[in-house]
Design a protein around this motif. Structure first.
Motif: not given
Length: 259
Positions: A148-154
Motif C-alpha cells: 500500500e504505497v502510491r508507487g510500487q517498484g524498485n
C-alpha cells in the motif's frame, strides 16, 4: 405488495452499506514503543555500511576534472551511454578486483564505498595525479517496495545510509488503505530470511538502526483492517448480487401472478 416493498428496502440498504467507504486516518510517528524483529527482539542492532561484492557496478569520476577519470584520457561517454560528468562505470570482477585506467586492477571486494574511494584515490596519487579527488558510487544497489504505497517498484539506494521513511517518501507515501503499524522489511538470503516489523505510528522508528535499508531489502506495507473488510465485502457483493437479483425477479413474478 408489502413483501415487494420490504425487498426493495432491503436491497437499497444493502447497496448503500456496500457502497460506503471507510477513510483511514493514519497516525504516523505519534506513539513511542520499541520496534521488534522476527529473530532477536532484545539484541542491539549495529548499522554496517555496505561492502562491495562481485558484479557490483562502480561509477567513478575525478572531481578535479569531471571530463576525465584521469587527466590524460578524455571520456565522452561511458559504456551505458551516460554523460561524462557522471563518471565512468566499472564492474567488479569475480577475482575481487576492478580494472581502472592507468593503475590497472585494484582489489575492492569487502571494502565499503568510502574505503574503496580512498584506496583508488591514493593509487592515482602515487602513479599519475598530483591531487586527485575521486568520487565513487555503487549504482546497482536497490530495494523493492510493495503493498500500500502510491508507487510500487524498485528504488536505487543513492546514499550510504538510506532510511525506510526516505524510500516510502520516494514511492509517493502510503495510500489510504495502508496499515502504518504493519510494515515489514524482508532481509537476508533465501535460505535465511529475516523479517523486521516496523510500526510507523512509533516516532522511534525514524531513528531506529533497523530501518536503515540494505541492498536487496523487500519492503511490504500491509492493508489496514478497513480496507481488508471492504475487499471482503465487495467480493461477497459480487457473488451475492446475482442471487439477489434472481430472487427479486422471482418475487416480482410471484407477486404479479397472485394479484
Amino acid at each position: 405488495m408489502r413483501v415487494l416493498n420490504f425487498t426493495y428496502l432491503t436491497v437499497a440498504i444493502f447497496l448503500f452499506c456496500t457502497s460506503c467507504s471507510d477513510k483511514q486516518y493514519q497516525t504516523l510517528f505519534l506513539q513511542q514503543k520499541a520496534l521488534s524483529d522476527s529473530t532477536s527482539k532484545k539484541a542491539s542492532v549495529k548499522t554496517v555500511d555496505y561492502q562491495i561484492k562481485s558484479q557490483d557496478i562502480l561509477q567513478i569520476r575525478n572531481l578535479q576534472d569531471i571530463k576525465y577519470i584521469v587527466n590524460e584520457s578524455p571520456i565522452t561517454a561511458n559504456a551505458s551511454g551516460n554523460n561524462a560528468s557522471q563518471g565512468q562505470e566499472f564492474q567488479v570482477q569475480d577475482d575481487s578486483t576492478v580494472a581502472l585506467p592507468v593503475i590497472g586492477h585494484i582489489k575492492v571486494i569487502g571494502l565499503t564505498r568510502a574505503e574503496a574511494q580512498k584506496l583508488i584515490e591514493d593509487q592515482y596519487r602515487k602513479v599519475l595525479l598530483k591531487d586527485p579527488i575521486i568520487d565513487l558510487k555503487i549504482i546497482n544497489l536497490k530495494v523493492t517496495i510493495l503493498g500500500e504505497v502510491r508507487g510500487q517498484g524498485n528504488y536505487v539506494l543513492t546514499k550510504d545510509r538510506t532510511s525506510l521513511v526516505e524510500v516510502i517518501g520516494q514511492a509517493g507515501g502510503l495510500t489510504d488503505r495502508a496499515n502504518e503499524k504493519n510494515v515489514k522489511i524482508i532481509r537476508g538470503t533465501e535460505a535465511s530470511p529475516k523479517v523486521i516489523n516496523v510500526d510507523l505510528a512509533d516516532i522511534g522508528s525514524i531513528n531506529d538502526p533497523k530501518t536503515i535499508l540494505q541492498s536487496g531489502d523487500i519492503i511490504y506495507i500491509a492493508q489496514n483492517k478497513r480496507a481488508a473488510r471492504s475487499d471482503n465485502l465487495q467480493s461477497f457483493t459480487v457473488i451475492f448480487q446475482p442471487a439477489l437479483l434472481l430472487f427479486n425477479t422471482a418475487l416480482i413474478i410471484f407477486t404479479l401472478i397472485h394479484k
